[in-house]
Design a protein around this motif. Structure first.
Motif, PDB file in Angstrom:
ATOM      1  N   THR A  88       0.861  -1.168   0.000  1.00 44.57           N
ATOM      2  CA  THR A  88       0.000   0.000   0.000  1.00 44.57           C
ATOM      3  C   THR A  88       0.904   1.227   0.000  1.00 44.57           C
ATOM      4  OG1 THR A  88      -1.709  -1.185   1.218  1.00 44.57           O
ATOM      5  CG2 THR A  88      -1.848   1.226   1.197  1.00 44.57           C
ATOM      6  N   ALA A  89       0.781   2.039  -1.055  1.00 44.94           N
ATOM      7  CA  ALA A  89       1.593   3.237  -1.204  1.00 44.94           C
ATOM      8  C   ALA A  89       0.784   4.453  -0.788  1.00 44.94           C
ATOM      9  CB  ALA A  89       2.049   3.377  -2.654  1.00 44.94           C
ATOM     10  N   THR A  90       1.406   5.322   0.007  1.00 38.71           N
ATOM     11  CA  THR A  90       0.762   6.538   0.490  1.00 38.71           C
ATOM     12  C   THR A  90       1.595   7.752   0.084  1.00 38.71           C
ATOM     13  OG1 THR A  90      -0.115   5.344   2.404  1.00 38.71           O
ATOM     14  CG2 THR A  90      -0.106   7.752   2.542  1.00 38.71           C
ATOM     15  N   ALA A  91       0.896   8.801  -0.363  1.00 36.20           N
ATOM     16  CA  ALA A  91       1.550  10.035  -0.805  1.00 36.20           C
ATOM     17  C   ALA A  91       1.341  11.152   0.215  1.00 36.20           C
ATOM     18  CB  ALA A  91       0.983  10.459  -2.155  1.00 36.20           C
ATOM     19  N   ILE A  97      -3.016   3.834  -2.515  1.00 38.15           N
ATOM     20  CA  ILE A  97      -3.414   2.781  -3.450  1.00 38.15           C
ATOM     21  C   ILE A  97      -2.665   1.503  -3.113  1.00 38.15           C
ATOM     22  CG2 ILE A  97      -1.692   3.359  -5.212  1.00 38.15           C
ATOM     23  CD1 ILE A  97      -4.138   2.659  -7.219  1.00 38.15           C
ATOM     24  N   GLU A  98      -3.357   0.394  -3.301  1.00 41.52           N
ATOM     25  CA  GLU A  98      -2.775  -0.916  -3.078  1.00 41.52           C
ATOM     26  C   GLU A  98      -2.202  -1.426  -4.398  1.00 41.52           C
ATOM     27  OE1 GLU A  98      -5.001  -4.789  -1.869  1.00 41.52           O
ATOM     28  OE2 GLU A  98      -4.716  -3.555  -0.065  1.00 41.52           O
ATOM     29  N   ILE A  99      -0.942  -1.847  -4.371  1.00 44.40           N
ATOM     30  CA  ILE A  99      -0.256  -2.335  -5.569  1.00 44.40           C
ATOM     31  C   ILE A  99       0.127  -3.791  -5.344  1.00 44.40           C
ATOM     32  CG2 ILE A  99       1.733  -2.023  -7.090  1.00 44.40           C
ATOM     33  CD1 ILE A  99       1.865   0.903  -6.083  1.00 44.40           C
ATOM     34  N   PRO A 100      -0.227  -4.681  -6.277  1.00 42.80           N
ATOM     35  CA  PRO A 100       0.173  -6.080  -6.124  1.00 42.80           C
ATOM     36  C   PRO A 100       1.698  -6.207  -6.147  1.00 42.80           C
ATOM     37  CG  PRO A 100      -1.445  -5.830  -7.889  1.00 42.80           C
ATOM     38  CD  PRO A 100      -1.008  -4.457  -7.499  1.00 42.80           C
ATOM     39  N   MET A 101       2.250  -6.981  -5.236  1.00 38.61           N
ATOM     40  CA  MET A 101       3.690  -7.217  -5.178  1.00 38.61           C
ATOM     41  C   MET A 101       4.192  -7.785  -6.510  1.00 38.61           C
ATOM     42  SD  MET A 101       6.226  -7.041  -2.797  1.00 38.61           S
ATOM     43  CE  MET A 101       5.824  -7.593  -1.161  1.00 38.61           C
ATOM     44  N   GLU A 102       3.341  -8.511  -7.184  1.00 42.58           N
ATOM     45  CA  GLU A 102       3.683  -9.116  -8.471  1.00 42.58           C
ATOM     46  C   GLU A 102       4.178  -8.071  -9.482  1.00 42.58           C
ATOM     47  OE1 GLU A 102       1.313 -11.231 -12.147  1.00 42.58           O
ATOM     48  OE2 GLU A 102       0.545 -11.512 -10.129  1.00 42.58           O
ATOM     49  N   ASP A 103       3.642  -6.857  -9.435  1.00 45.38           N
ATOM     50  CA  ASP A 103       4.080  -5.797 -10.352  1.00 45.38           C
ATOM     51  C   ASP A 103       5.588  -5.603 -10.298  1.00 45.38           C
ATOM     52  OD1 ASP A 103       1.398  -5.326 -10.936  1.00 45.38           O
ATOM     53  OD2 ASP A 103       1.482  -3.189 -10.438  1.00 45.38           O
ATOM     54  N   PHE A 104       6.148  -5.672  -9.106  1.00 48.37           N
ATOM     55  CA  PHE A 104       7.562  -5.373  -8.919  1.00 48.37           C
ATOM     56  C   PHE A 104       8.457  -6.516  -9.383  1.00 48.37           C
ATOM     57  CE2 PHE A 104       5.274  -3.227  -5.316  1.00 48.37           C
ATOM     58  CZ  PHE A 104       5.070  -2.057  -6.024  1.00 48.37           C
ATOM     59  N   ASP A 146      -1.943   3.267 -14.420  1.00 45.08           N
ATOM     60  CA  ASP A 146      -1.730   4.708 -14.252  1.00 45.08           C
ATOM     61  C   ASP A 146      -2.026   5.143 -12.817  1.00 45.08           C
ATOM     62  OD1 ASP A 146      -1.026   4.910 -16.932  1.00 45.08           O
ATOM     63  OD2 ASP A 146      -3.042   5.528 -17.557  1.00 45.08           O
ATOM     64  N   TYR A 147      -3.001   4.526 -12.178  1.00 47.93           N
ATOM     65  CA  TYR A 147      -3.339   4.866 -10.798  1.00 47.93           C
ATOM     66  C   TYR A 147      -2.229   4.475  -9.823  1.00 47.93           C
ATOM     67  CZ  TYR A 147      -8.128   5.803 -12.235  1.00 47.93           C
ATOM     68  OH  TYR A 147      -9.246   6.319 -12.835  1.00 47.93           O
ATOM     69  N   ARG A 148      -1.351   3.586 -10.236  1.00 52.87           N
ATOM     70  CA  ARG A 148      -0.274   3.099  -9.365  1.00 52.87           C
ATOM     71  C   ARG A 148       0.977   3.976  -9.427  1.00 52.87           C
ATOM     72  NH1 ARG A 148      -1.161  -3.275 -11.042  1.00 52.87           N
ATOM     73  NH2 ARG A 148      -3.357  -3.313 -10.416  1.00 52.87           N
ATOM     74  N   TRP A 149       0.970   4.980 -10.294  1.00 51.14           N
ATOM     75  CA  TRP A 149       2.085   5.928 -10.380  1.00 51.14           C
ATOM     76  C   TRP A 149       1.938   6.932  -9.244  1.00 51.14           C
ATOM     77  CZ3 TRP A 149       5.214   7.380 -14.982  1.00 51.14           C
ATOM     78  CH2 TRP A 149       5.219   6.385 -15.958  1.00 51.14           C
ATOM     79  N   VAL A 150       2.412   6.607  -8.081  1.00 51.24           N
ATOM     80  CA  VAL A 150       2.235   7.467  -6.916  1.00 51.24           C
ATOM     81  C   VAL A 150       3.368   8.481  -6.855  1.00 51.24           C
ATOM     82  CG1 VAL A 150       2.022   7.539  -4.396  1.00 51.24           C
ATOM     83  CG2 VAL A 150       1.097   5.595  -5.681  1.00 51.24           C
ATOM     84  N   TRP A 151       3.001   9.774  -6.997  1.00 49.03           N
ATOM     85  CA  TRP A 151       4.014  10.801  -6.797  1.00 49.03           C
ATOM     86  C   TRP A 151       3.888  11.330  -5.381  1.00 49.03           C
ATOM     87  CZ3 TRP A 151       0.591  11.858 -11.054  1.00 49.03           C
ATOM     88  CH2 TRP A 151      -0.449  12.731 -10.765  1.00 49.03           C
ATOM     89  N   GLN A 152       4.907  12.019  -4.926  1.00 45.00           N
ATOM     90  CA  GLN A 152       5.006  12.484  -3.535  1.00 45.00           C
ATOM     91  C   GLN A 152       4.913  11.308  -2.561  1.00 45.00           C
ATOM     92  OE1 GLN A 152       1.880  15.490  -3.425  1.00 45.00           O
ATOM     93  NE2 GLN A 152       3.439  17.086  -3.629  1.00 45.00           N
ATOM     94  N   LEU A 153       5.497  10.177  -2.957  1.00 42.00           N
ATOM     95  CA  LEU A 153       5.483   8.960  -2.143  1.00 42.00           C
ATOM     96  C   LEU A 153       6.190   9.192  -0.821  1.00 42.00           C
ATOM     97  CD1 LEU A 153       4.979   5.818  -2.016  1.00 42.00           C
ATOM     98  CD2 LEU A 153       7.299   5.604  -2.953  1.00 42.00           C
ATOM     99  N   ILE A 154       5.542   8.770   0.283  1.00 47.43           N
ATOM    100  CA  ILE A 154       6.173   8.900   1.600  1.00 47.43           C
ATOM    101  C   ILE A 154       6.148   7.603   2.413  1.00 47.43           C
ATOM    102  CG2 ILE A 154       5.860  11.374   1.865  1.00 47.43           C
ATOM    103  CD1 ILE A 154       3.415  10.675   3.718  1.00 47.43           C
TER     104      ILE A 154
END
Length: 159
Positions: A88-91, A97-104, A146-154
């Motif tokens: 789960t990525a937070t900006a 947004i929740e991103i499947p580990m499989e993407d990486f 496109d929704y998984r492109w998290v900018w200002q990731l913290i």
């Protein structure tokens, strides 16, 4: 899964230093390496020590092909000994947004620190931006990526 067992082995061999500078990324959840209250906290210098990589790709929020420098998300997750199915990525703006580990594992997903040679700043998508190699894979042209492109990731939370 071989990646998980190698990640855990690598994490056991290394000690995660305590950040000396301002913390710009925190990783929580199912991780083997921590350095601050059960989390893995990173400053800019610590993230800069990860293997560097770059990609050239278009984005849906900029014009033309852009050059991004940073590190691979899978390298960061391996470094902290992450084990799980999702991240789960937070900006800074509280976008989550929740991103499947499989993407990486399937794609060279970059955590960008620079775009076109310029350091990413919080005022313009920084200090960290999750960037997919969208021009290298037709399936990444799908809006769900496109929704998984998290900018200002913290923050990243592994589950």
């Amino acid at each position: 899964m071989l990646f998980v067992s190698l990640s855990a082995a690598r994490a056991d061999e290394e000690t995660l230093a305590v950040p000396a500078g301002k913390i710009i990324l925190t990783v929580t959840g199912s991780i083997a390496q921590t350095n601050l209250d059960g989390a893995a906290a990173f400053d800019e210098t610590m993230l800069g020590a990860l293997p560097a990589t770059a990609i050239d790709t278009t984005t849906v929020v900029t014009d033309g092909v852009r050059h991004f420098d940073g590190f691979l998300m899978r390298d960061l997750l391996e470094y902290v000994g992450a084990e799980g199915e999702t991240v789960t990525a937070t900006a800074l703006n509280d976008y989550v947004i929740e991103i499947p580990m499989e993407d990486f594992h399937r794609f060279d997903v970059l955590v960008a620190t620079h775009m076109d040679g310029e350091r990413l700043l919080p005022s313009d998508k920084g200090p960290l931006w999750i960037v997919y190699p969208r021009d290298d894979h037709a399936e990444l042209q799908d809006i769900r990526y496109d929704y998984r492109w998290v900018w200002q990731l913290i923050e990243l939370d592994v589950k």
